[in-house]
Structures are given as structure tokens and as C-alpha cells.
Design a protein around this motif. Sequence first.
Motif, PDB file in Angstrom:
ATOM      1  N   GLY A  92      52.250  41.755  36.230  1.00 32.64           N
ATOM      2  CA  GLY A  92      51.271  41.350  35.156  1.00 32.64           C
ATOM      3  C   GLY A  92      52.297  41.099  33.962  1.00 32.64           C
ATOM      4  O   GLY A  92      51.626  40.168  33.104  1.00 32.64           O
ATOM      5  N   ARG A 118      48.632  39.979  46.633  1.00 30.73           N
ATOM      6  CA  ARG A 118      48.636  41.019  45.341  1.00 30.73           C
ATOM      7  C   ARG A 118      48.408  42.213  46.176  1.00 30.73           C
ATOM      8  O   ARG A 118      47.667  42.436  47.010  1.00 30.73           O
ATOM      9  N   ASP A 121      48.144  47.617  42.012  1.00 34.44           N
ATOM     10  CA  ASP A 121      47.691  47.656  40.430  1.00 34.44           C
ATOM     11  C   ASP A 121      48.282  49.068  39.985  1.00 34.44           C
ATOM     12  O   ASP A 121      48.143  49.855  40.758  1.00 34.44           O
ATOM     13  N   SER A 223      41.439  49.928  34.340  1.00 31.49           N
ATOM     14  CA  SER A 223      41.142  49.539  35.663  1.00 31.49           C
ATOM     15  C   SER A 223      39.426  49.215  35.682  1.00 31.49           C
ATOM     16  O   SER A 223      38.630  49.875  35.238  1.00 31.49           O
ATOM     17  N   THR A 247      45.049  45.562  34.258  1.00 32.38           N
ATOM     18  CA  THR A 247      46.171  46.305  35.202  1.00 32.38           C
ATOM     19  C   THR A 247      47.480  45.577  35.315  1.00 32.38           C
ATOM     20  O   THR A 247      47.372  44.135  35.172  1.00 32.38           O
ATOM     21  N   TRP A 249      49.298  44.455  37.571  1.00 32.12           N
ATOM     22  CA  TRP A 249      49.319  43.956  39.041  1.00 32.12           C
ATOM     23  C   TRP A 249      50.861  43.674  39.413  1.00 32.12           C
ATOM     24  O   TRP A 249      51.655  43.223  38.617  1.00 32.12           O
ATOM     25  N   ALA A 291      46.275  47.110  46.532  1.00 30.71           N
ATOM     26  CA  ALA A 291      45.445  46.163  46.850  1.00 30.71           C
ATOM     27  C   ALA A 291      45.871  45.495  48.109  1.00 30.71           C
ATOM     28  O   ALA A 291      46.989  45.388  48.408  1.00 30.71           O
ATOM     29  N   PHE A 298      44.693  35.951  45.048  1.00 34.21           N
ATOM     30  CA  PHE A 298      45.680  35.944  44.199  1.00 34.21           C
ATOM     31  C   PHE A 298      45.974  35.019  43.265  1.00 34.21           C
ATOM     32  O   PHE A 298      46.125  35.363  41.977  1.00 34.21           O
ATOM     33  N   SER A 301      43.275  35.234  40.568  1.00 34.29           N
ATOM     34  CA  SER A 301      43.279  36.151  39.538  1.00 34.29           C
ATOM     35  C   SER A 301      44.675  36.119  38.645  1.00 34.29           C
ATOM     36  O   SER A 301      44.294  36.476  37.585  1.00 34.29           O
ATOM     37  N   TRP A 302      45.417  35.642  39.290  1.00 36.89           N
ATOM     38  CA  TRP A 302      46.795  35.447  38.445  1.00 36.89           C
ATOM     39  C   TRP A 302      46.657  34.580  37.339  1.00 36.89           C
ATOM     40  O   TRP A 302      46.899  34.716  36.154  1.00 36.89           O
ATOM     41  N   ASP A 305      44.526  35.840  34.667  1.00 33.62           N
ATOM     42  CA  ASP A 305      45.425  36.471  33.693  1.00 33.62           C
ATOM     43  C   ASP A 305      46.067  35.805  32.871  1.00 33.62           C
ATOM     44  O   ASP A 305      46.212  36.302  31.602  1.00 33.62           O
TER      45      ASP A 305
END
Length: 322
Positions: A92, A118, A121, A223, A247, A249, A291, A298, A301-302, A305
Amino acid sequence: MIRWLGLTLALTLAAMAPASAQLEPGRPIRLIVGYGPGGSLDLVARVMAELVRDRLGAPVVVENRTGAGGVIGSDLVAKAAPDGHTLVMGGGGSHGVTPAVRRNLPFDPDRDFTAIARVADFPNVMVVSAALPVQSVQDFIAYARSRPQGVNFGSTGVGTSIHLTGELFKLRTGLEMTHVPYRGAGGSSTDLRSGQIQVIFDNLPSVIGQVQAGVLRALAVTSAARAPSLPEVPTMAEAGLADFVVTSWVGPFGPAGLAPATVAQLSRAFTEAAASPQGQERLRALGAVPAAEDAAAFDRSWRQDMARWRRVVAEARVPVEE
């Protein structure tokens, strides 16, 4: 005609090759870590290297390529051949926060990587000194608002994920909080206990010992679900702050241009390893939440983020390194 058909078939097969390419059996895979040995990314990388080795039928060698906050290791992989044999264990910080706080990177964070999976976390946790007269997040908000000069929050440095978690807290609550950067977590914990700063948002493994010893008080984890190692501590959402899931990650990336079959092969190996009983046990022993997010999930979500931290940096006016 036959010669023309043969040429056409050869060209067709050549065009299809990248889509059906897989890892070379037995050829080692380099798993780059952009930080020194012993850190959370390094520890997760070494656990996963052992667990995916048999699934991929090849040795997985962890290499620490330190420097520039993980940028050197990431750059090595961004420029590697897209064959799946050179990966970087991203996090992250390196692949979520760094693109938000650094403009002139030697790679394009949006286009030069392929998300693989992923695997873990590390929740952040909001902690205060046990001597501070607050028992909950709402108590802390009321305490901070009662102090005309505001409060101080510490972090491990400007532009780190811990710093930006504090900035996000400021944005969500409207509190006046002054950022005090430290070099490493030790100084911030010491000043938190002495009252020089009032709160930190640190990685759970860094402070859990002091929380369990009663020196620090955990007010909430960041989280989506409660941390198994601190089951009595609420999440930020339970504490009254919705849309506050942060998180650290962890997951491997390859360079851009990896063949879909290679991505699928790698993603399957890493997610199966992280979801296995042995993987879950070993990751939890590191203080991580296992995870098993495949490549497509992934990647979403990446990117979400990265976008979130870019918004936080802009709204909080965090200095950006040119």
C-alpha cells in the motif's frame, strides 16, 4: 497457395503465443522487495516464496533491492522482460501512496505494472497513550475539539501511508491536527507516551506489544473487519467513521505486458498459497490478515487505492515531491 497458407498459419500462431504463454518450467522466479530484510513486505515475500514454489514448479528467490522508498525495486521490475519471471512484492505504501506523493517517478505507476494477487493486509490502528483521558474514537474527537490549539499526530515520515492515514482522519472529522513526522516508529511511540503527541495511526504489528502491555490504548483499527489479534477493538466504521478503511495491503506485481495465461498462472499460485491453511497460519503469525484476491480484483482495488490517496494528498495539501 500452400506456401501462403503456411505463412499465414505461422503468423497466426506467433500472434497467439503471448496470450497462451506460461512460465518456463524450472526457471527461477525473482521476487523483488524494495525494502530491507525484516520488514512486513520482506516477511510476507519470504513466506509466499516458500508456499508458491511447488505450485509453480520453480524456485522463487527473494531479492532485496532497497532505496528511494521502494522505488528502485519497483523500477527494476517495471523495466523487466514481461515473462513472469521477475516480480515485485508491492504494498500500500510503494504502489498506493508513493504514486500520490511523488511526481517524477522513473516509471508510470498507472501503466507499467500488472497486478498479480493481493495476499495479505496489515491493518493500521489508532492508538493513544494509556494516560490520555479517552476510551474511544468519539472521546478523542471531543477531546481534540476541546483543545483550542488542536492536537498533534505522529507518523514515520512525510508522505508515508501512516501520515496519510492521519490526514484522512483530519478530513473525515474536521479536526485541527498538526503532523509531527519521525524517522521510524520508535520516536513517535516514545513521544506518544510522554504526551508530546496525542495520537498515531500505526501498522498493527508495530504497536500491538505496547497495546497488549497496557502502555498504549487502541481506539480503532482501520480495516473493514476487526483484527483477530485485537478482537475487542472496534473498526473505524463501528466507531462512527464510515468510509474509513485503510490497510497496508501486500501483493506481487509484474511488468506491463504479461500474457494473460502467465498472469492467471501466477495469480492462481499466489491466491491458493495465501488461502491455504499453512498460508493463513504463517501470515497471521506476522500480524497480517490473509487475503486471496485474484488479479482482476486486485487490479481494481489497487487502482482505487491510488486514486483515493491522490484525492487525500490534494485535499489535505500534502507536499508532493517533484
